[in-house]
Every structure is written in C-alpha cells, then in structure tokens.
Design a protein around this motif. Structure first.
Motif, PDB file in Angstrom:
ATOM      1  N   LEU A  95       1.054  -1.226   0.239  1.00  0.00           N
ATOM      2  CA  LEU A  95       0.010   0.338  -0.435  1.00  0.00           C
ATOM      3  C   LEU A  95       0.986   0.990   0.032  1.00  0.00           C
ATOM      4  N   THR A  96       0.663   2.236  -0.712  1.00  0.00           N
ATOM      5  CA  THR A  96       1.456   3.221  -0.954  1.00  0.00           C
ATOM      6  C   THR A  96       0.512   4.790  -0.880  1.00  0.00           C
ATOM      7  N   GLU A  97       1.352   5.584  -0.022  1.00  0.00           N
ATOM      8  CA  GLU A  97       0.422   6.997   0.021  1.00  0.00           C
ATOM      9  C   GLU A  97      -0.018   7.249  -0.884  1.00  0.00           C
ATOM     10  N   ASP A 157      -2.181   5.481  -2.671  1.00  0.00           N
ATOM     11  CA  ASP A 157      -3.043   4.710  -2.586  1.00  0.00           C
ATOM     12  C   ASP A 157      -3.739   4.934  -1.391  1.00  0.00           C
ATOM     13  N   ASN A 158      -3.953   5.519  -0.568  1.00  0.00           N
ATOM     14  CA  ASN A 158      -4.222   5.648   0.847  1.00  0.00           C
ATOM     15  C   ASN A 158      -4.906   6.676   0.713  1.00  0.00           C
ATOM     16  N   HIS A 166      -5.316  10.507   8.122  1.00  0.00           N
ATOM     17  CA  HIS A 166      -4.901   9.931   7.094  1.00  0.00           C
ATOM     18  C   HIS A 166      -4.590  10.773   6.149  1.00  0.00           C
ATOM     19  N   VAL A 217      -3.529   4.160   6.967  1.00  0.00           N
ATOM     20  CA  VAL A 217      -3.367   3.986   5.844  1.00  0.00           C
ATOM     21  C   VAL A 217      -5.126   3.594   6.456  1.00  0.00           C
ATOM     22  N   LYS A 274       0.109   1.044   7.752  1.00  0.00           N
ATOM     23  CA  LYS A 274       1.248   1.889   7.502  1.00  0.00           C
ATOM     24  C   LYS A 274       1.479   2.166   6.113  1.00  0.00           C
ATOM     25  N   HIS A 275       2.286   3.229   5.062  1.00  0.00           N
ATOM     26  CA  HIS A 275       2.497   3.791   3.799  1.00  0.00           C
ATOM     27  C   HIS A 275       3.624   2.822   3.377  1.00  0.00           C
TER      28      HIS A 275
END
Length: 169
Positions: A32-34, A36-37, A51, A67, A105-106
């Motif tokens: 999961l990336t920044e 994506d979030n 977030h 996230v 988390k990212h």
C-alpha cells in the motif's frame, strides 16, 4: 473466450468445493502506497486528518499517517477474489466481526488468507449455497492487521450436460 459461453471453468470455488475448515492462502500480495491511501480516502469523502494530514498525524500516538481502514478491508476482500469467488459468487450477503488489530502504514505489504467457518444450502435458491468466510490480512512482519467475517451466496457446480445419443435408424 467469452465468459458467457459456459465452456471455461471460473477460477473461483463452487459451494461444494468449500468445506468448513478449509483455509485458502491467497497468492497475490499488495504493497500500500501513500497514493493509494490519499486517492481512496478522498474518493470516499473521508476528511479524517489521520489519513491525509502529515502534520496532524505526526502529533498522534502513531507519529505518521495511517492507511484508511476501509481501504485495508477492501484490499483484504479483493486479495481473496481470484482463488475464492471469481466467477462463482452470486452476491455478498454481509460482513460482520470486522477488526483492525494493528495499524497499516504506507509501504506495508499485505497478504491474505480465508477460512470457511460455516456453510449451508440456500433455502430459496437450489442452485446456490451460503458460505461464511473469515478473511485475515497480515503485514510483511506477519502481524494480523485486519479480519472480518463475510457471508456470500455461492454458485453450486453446474450440472454436467449429458451427450445426446441417437438411436441408429
């Protein structure tokens, strides 16, 4: 090949292939990336600064943005689709007992597994059955970060068509 032609078997599992106690460890993982979030959080109209706001999040007990838990839940279910329900799901019936024991988390990479915890014939649809899955997501350190129970209406295996034999004339 067309999905509607009926000649290809879907990769998901049919009701009969899902006995209570079966555990399916899903192959695909996802980091999961920044991006994506932020995209998920803003698309779903969630203004939670935990977030989105690095300065705010730095002052929390986590020290950084987390996230969105709804993204984590969506990803958990999505990771299960290919081996479990792709082409064999009729409908999701509901989710229960959702929990997030550890924050995501990212940069965390999640993997998932699903366990069949209950199943029964459908009372109104003889071609389907109801299966309850417990989905679990783990981060790269093996920590449980999300779990839920999901009830799904699943197709039964289609009846095999018998070849037509003609009597010789």
């Amino acid at each position: 090949m067309s999905q509607s032609s009926g000649t290809a078997r879907p990769p998901g599992k049919y009701f009969e292939e899902l006995p209570v106690g079966a555990v399916i460890r899903h192959y695909v993982t996802r980091t999961l990336t920044e991006a994506d979030n932020v995209l998920f959080t803003t698309m779903t109209m969630n203004p939670q600064p935990l977030h989105l706001d690095a300065e705010y999040a730095a002052q929390t007990e986590f020290g950084e943005r987390l996230v969105n838990s709804m993204l984590t839940l969506s990803l958990l279910v999505g990771l299960s689709v290919y081996e479990l329900t792709l082409g064999t799901l009729v409908a999701n019936l509901g989710f229960s007992e959702i929990s997030f024991p550890k924050p995501v988390k990212h940069g965390d990479t999640l993997r998932a597994e699903s366990e069949v915890v209950a199943r029964r014939e459908s009372g109104s649809r003889p071609e389907a059955g109801i299966v309850t899955f417990e989905h679990r997501a783990f981060n790269q350190r093996g920590e449980l970060v999300a779990q839920c129970k999901r009830s799904a209406l699943m197709q039964k295996q289609p009846a095999q068509k018998q070849p037509v034999h003609k009597e010789p004339s």
